[in-house]
Write a protein that holds these residues in place. Structure first.
Motif, short mmCIF file in Angstrom:
data_model
loop_
_atom_site.label_atom_id
_atom_site.label_comp_id
_atom_site.label_asym_id
_atom_site.label_seq_id
_atom_site.Cartn_x
_atom_site.Cartn_y
_atom_site.Cartn_z
N MET A 178 0.85 -1.19 0.00
CA MET A 178 0.00 0.00 0.00
C MET A 178 0.89 1.24 0.00
O MET A 178 1.61 1.49 0.97
N ARG A 179 0.85 2.00 -1.06
CA ARG A 179 1.76 3.14 -1.21
C ARG A 179 1.17 4.38 -0.52
O ARG A 179 -0.01 4.69 -0.66
N VAL A 180 2.02 5.06 0.24
CA VAL A 180 1.62 6.32 0.88
C VAL A 180 1.68 7.44 -0.14
O VAL A 180 2.70 7.63 -0.82
N LEU A 181 0.58 8.18 -0.25
CA LEU A 181 0.50 9.28 -1.21
C LEU A 181 0.80 10.63 -0.59
O LEU A 181 1.31 11.53 -1.27
N ALA A 182 0.46 10.80 0.68
CA ALA A 182 0.68 12.10 1.34
C ALA A 182 0.63 11.92 2.85
O ALA A 182 -0.14 11.08 3.36
N VAL A 183 1.44 12.72 3.56
CA VAL A 183 1.41 12.76 5.02
C VAL A 183 1.56 14.22 5.44
O VAL A 183 2.53 14.88 5.06
N VAL A 184 0.61 14.71 6.21
CA VAL A 184 0.73 16.05 6.79
C VAL A 184 0.38 15.93 8.27
O VAL A 184 -0.32 15.00 8.68
N ALA A 185 0.89 16.86 9.08
CA ALA A 185 0.70 16.75 10.52
C ALA A 185 0.61 18.14 11.14
O ALA A 185 1.05 19.14 10.56
N ALA A 186 0.03 18.19 12.34
CA ALA A 186 -0.08 19.44 13.08
C ALA A 186 -0.16 19.11 14.56
O ALA A 186 -0.48 17.98 14.95
N GLY A 187 0.13 20.10 15.40
CA GLY A 187 0.03 19.93 16.84
C GLY A 187 1.38 19.95 17.50
O GLY A 187 2.41 19.69 16.87
N PRO A 188 1.40 20.26 18.81
CA PRO A 188 2.68 20.38 19.53
C PRO A 188 3.44 19.08 19.66
O PRO A 188 4.64 19.08 19.92
N GLY A 189 2.78 17.92 19.47
CA GLY A 189 3.46 16.65 19.61
C GLY A 189 4.15 16.15 18.36
O GLY A 189 4.75 15.07 18.38
N VAL A 190 4.09 16.92 17.27
CA VAL A 190 4.73 16.49 16.03
C VAL A 190 6.23 16.70 16.15
O VAL A 190 6.70 17.79 16.50
N ALA A 191 6.99 15.67 15.85
CA ALA A 191 8.45 15.74 15.91
C ALA A 191 9.02 15.89 14.51
O ALA A 191 8.44 15.42 13.54
N GLY A 192 10.14 16.54 14.41
CA GLY A 192 10.82 16.67 13.12
C GLY A 192 11.73 15.49 12.88
O GLY A 192 11.82 14.55 13.66
N GLY A 193 12.41 15.54 11.76
CA GLY A 193 13.43 14.55 11.49
C GLY A 193 12.93 13.26 10.89
O GLY A 193 13.64 12.25 10.92
N GLY A 194 11.72 13.26 10.34
CA GLY A 194 11.22 12.06 9.69
C GLY A 194 11.96 11.80 8.38
O GLY A 194 12.66 12.66 7.85
N VAL A 195 11.82 10.58 7.86
CA VAL A 195 12.48 10.20 6.61
C VAL A 195 12.02 11.13 5.49
O VAL A 195 10.83 11.38 5.30
N GLY A 196 13.00 11.67 4.75
CA GLY A 196 12.67 12.55 3.64
C GLY A 196 12.03 13.86 4.07
O GLY A 196 11.33 14.50 3.30
#
Length: 302
Positions: free
Chosen positions: A1-19
């Motif tokens: 199952m291919r991921v087409l998009a990922v977006v996030a919001a909120g104080p608990g979102v961390a940086g440094g994800g792949v790509g």
């Protein structure tokens, strides 16, 4: 199952994800405790179907577990859908609690996070619909009415704690079936691990009542809306496997799989052992409603 998009919001979102993708804090309670709520819905040609109803159910689930939701979830969903393009997809909205509160976590740091994720539709759905599903009965070893009256057991709540649901599907496949139907201690039919259960006898559709603590499916509500237009009435209640055994046909409903015919239950054919005409009619009506106009896809039942 291919991921087409990922977006996030909120104080608990961390940086440094792949790509450069948004990432979840490794100490978020969603990871360490399964403490989060979610919704999954279908996107037709770039338009989410019944997004408002899914957001309302997400809010109800969050209230049940006392989880504060970040604002702007509709906009977050719209961003993910836009990034995914104009095709069909599955949109998941996941809202986490964040880190466990402790003196070591500064105020305002590590709070809730919300993710909107679009993925491709599984290629198997249409083949399964043409063939029909084989189901087995699996007991929950619990009284569903007691569970429904016990809010700490989260009846009807869509949390990410789906380990038992996935275990039920694995058990069904180990028995040579495609999926399971969960039953209560007294043999009460409840739901599939990720879908609502239906069957037809004559011109009446039967489905387990929400009072049993099952999930209030968005597609379940849509089918209740569409059924009269096909000359079908809907009866909700408490039923057992004997009711399905005497039925003309059966099917499952879910937001991602839509209407999925059932041809066998516990090794016994349902009806003539082939997908039924009511399931086909409801599937066609659902698909027409979802794709005919943008307003139909977005508004709730009249």
């Amino acid at each position: 199952m291919r991921v087409l998009a990922v977006v996030a919001a909120g104080p608990g979102v961390a940086g440094g994800g792949v790509g450069g993708q948004p990432a979840l804090d490794p100490l978020d309670l969603a990871l360490v405790r399964g403490d989060a709520v979610f919704e999954a819905l279908r996107v037709y040609a770039g338009r989410p179907f019944r997004l408002r109803e899914h957001l309302d159910r997400l809010a109800a689930s969050a209230a049940a577990v006392e989880l504060p939701l970040p604002g702007g979830l509709a906009e977050l969903a719209a961003r993910a859908v836009a990034e995914a393009g104009d095709g069909d997809a599955v949109l998941r909205l996941i809202c986490t609690r964040g880190r466990e509160e402790s003196p070591a976590v500064p105020a305002g740091d590590g709070g809730p996070a919300a993710f909107a994720i679009c993925t491709e539709l599984p290629a198997s759905f249409e083949d399964d619909r043409r063939r029909g599903l084989r189901l087995v009965l699996l007991t929950t070893a619990a009284d569903p009415l007691v569970r429904a009256a016990s809010p700490w057991l989260l009846p009807g709540v869509k949390s990410i704690s789906y380990a038992t649901n996935m275990a039920a599907q694995r058990a069904a496949r180990a028995r040579g079936a495609d999926d399971a139907v969960l039953v209560g201690l007294g043999g009460e039919l409840l739901e599939a691990p990720t879908a609502n259960l239906w069957w037809r006898s004559g011109q009446t559709l039967f489905t387990p009542a929400l009072d049993l603590g099952i999930l209030a499916g968005i597609t379940r509500a849509v089918l209740c809306e569409l059924a009269p237009g096909l000359g079908l009435k809907v009866l909700e209640g408490v039923f057992t496997a004997e009711d399905v055994a005497a039925a003309d046909e059966a099917f499952l409903s879910s937001s991602t799989r839509e209407v999925m015919p059932v041809i066998e239950l516990d090794g016994t054919p349902v009806g003539d052992g082939h997908p039924g005409h009511a399931a086909a009619g409801l599937q066609a009506a659902l698909r027409h409603l979802a794709t005919a106009s943008p307003t139909a896809a977005r508004r709730g039942p009249a």
